[in-house]
Enzyme design. Structure first.
Site, PDB file in Angstrom:
ATOM      1  N   THR A 106       0.836  -1.200   0.000  1.00  0.00           N
ATOM      2  CA  THR A 106       0.000   0.000   0.000  1.00  0.00           C
ATOM      3  C   THR A 106       0.874   1.254   0.000  1.00  0.00           C
ATOM      4  O   THR A 106       1.940   1.266   0.616  1.00  0.00           O
ATOM      5  CB  THR A 106      -0.906  -0.002   1.258  1.00  0.00           C
ATOM      6  OG1 THR A 106      -1.660  -1.208   1.268  1.00  0.00           O
ATOM      7  CG2 THR A 106      -1.834   1.189   1.280  1.00  0.00           C
ATOM      8  N   HIS A 162       0.712   6.730 -14.396  1.00  0.00           N
ATOM      9  CA  HIS A 162      -0.124   5.610 -13.968  1.00  0.00           C
ATOM     10  C   HIS A 162      -1.518   5.728 -14.581  1.00  0.00           C
ATOM     11  O   HIS A 162      -1.882   6.773 -15.125  1.00  0.00           O
ATOM     12  CB  HIS A 162      -0.239   5.562 -12.435  1.00  0.00           C
ATOM     13  CG  HIS A 162       0.957   4.980 -11.761  1.00  0.00           C
ATOM     14  ND1 HIS A 162       2.076   5.729 -11.468  1.00  0.00           N
ATOM     15  CD2 HIS A 162       1.218   3.722 -11.334  1.00  0.00           C
ATOM     16  CE1 HIS A 162       2.980   4.953 -10.875  1.00  0.00           C
ATOM     17  NE2 HIS A 162       2.477   3.736 -10.784  1.00  0.00           N
ATOM     18  N   LYS A 166      -5.692   5.619 -10.324  1.00  0.00           N
ATOM     19  CA  LYS A 166      -4.806   5.767  -9.165  1.00  0.00           C
ATOM     20  C   LYS A 166      -5.179   7.014  -8.369  1.00  0.00           C
ATOM     21  O   LYS A 166      -5.389   8.085  -8.943  1.00  0.00           O
ATOM     22  CB  LYS A 166      -3.345   5.835  -9.601  1.00  0.00           C
ATOM     23  CG  LYS A 166      -2.367   5.805  -8.436  1.00  0.00           C
ATOM     24  CD  LYS A 166      -0.958   5.497  -8.896  1.00  0.00           C
ATOM     25  CE  LYS A 166       0.035   5.492  -7.740  1.00  0.00           C
ATOM     26  NZ  LYS A 166      -0.289   4.465  -6.732  1.00  0.00           N
TER      27      LYS A 166
END
Length: 274
Positions: A106, A162, A166
């Site tokens: 994470t 990304h 995200k």
């Protein structure tokens, strides 16, 4: 015949997400691993279904929402967690109470949350890394070497891209790259990082590290560190085409933890790069 006693019993948090499914698939495919539990937040439609249903497999492991109960009942030895900070912190507490080792991928933890994780690592063994990719962690080492050799005199920029879904920026991997560079320079990252540029910014401050963020499409994860000097430019890049690399790195982290009882580690430890 039953599974060998040496198998690593692994629970997956966030099992319904893109990364969670990749982790479930990787565990099921690894001969030395066994899927112990599949966890999702309360209210998800997949609760009660077989964790391997999306692969067309019957595993006998049902998707569950009650983390503490599922981990205790499954006799899980490890939990791999690629969720969000608030969820991960709840999982850290459960694992510390049950003596279950953790691999945490994470990103976006606050400093106080990182301190909580470090405190939990006095009870259990944890691998915490903003990126579990073997290639990314080799890239971290290359950045350390490049920064030592190229400073002073080269401006440093970290560019990351990304997918549109995200939720944090810059990425944990980009921050990790900045931390490697800053540590090599002997500076705290927060003192030299530049995360935003807009309007009349003035000239670039010597010794700073710039960050640029791109979000779009289904980009899994691209990271480039640019060293821009006078007359030349060096770029060190890593590009991910599949989340499978994060899953395989996570399993390497689990295997590393098999030999540990407590402590906080990262992928540099796992890969023997320190």
């Amino acid at each position: 015949m039953g599974a060998p006693s040496t198998q690593l019993r692994i629970a997956i948090a966030g099992a319904s997400g893109r990364m969670g499914k990749m982790l479930v698939e990787a565990v099921l495919a690894a001969p030395d691993c066994e899927l112990a539990a599949a966890l999702v937040p309360a209210g998800e439609a997949l609760i009660g279904q077989d964790a391997g249903a999306f692969l067309g497999q019957t595993t006998g492991v049902l998707v569950q929402a009650d983390t503490q109960q599922a981990l205790a009942a499954s006799k899980a030895q490890y939990l791999i967690d690629f969720t969000r900070p608030e969820g991960s912190m709840a999982h850290v507490q459960s694992c510390a109470a049950l003596g279950i080792k953790m691999v945490i991928g994470t990103t976006g933890f606050s400093e106080s949350q990182k301190q909580e994780i470090a405190a939990a690592a006095q009870k259990i063994a944890l691998v915490l890394s903003p990126n579990m990719s073997v290639g990314v962690n080799v890239t971290y080492k290359l950045l350390e070497l490049a920064t030592k050799a190229l400073q002073p005199g080269y401006d440093i920029e970290v560019i990351e891209a990304h997918h549109r879904h995200k939720v944090d920026a810059p990425s944990g991997t980009a921050i990790g790259m900045g931390e490697v560079i800053a540590r090599t320079l002997g500076q705290p990252l927060e003192d030299i990082a530049v995360y935003e540029r807009y309007g009349h910014t003035g000239e670039r401050k010597p010794g700073s590290i710039g960050f640029a963020t791109i979000r779009g499409g289904d980009i899994v994860g691209d990271h480039t560190v640019m060293y821009a000097g006078t007359g030349e430019r060096i770029e060190i890049s890593h590009k991910s085409s599949s989340r499978a690399t994060y899953a395989q790195g996570s399993l390497r982290a689990v295997r590393y933890l098999a030999q540990k009882t407590a402590g906080l580690y990262d992928m540099q430890d796992v890969l023997g790069l320190k």
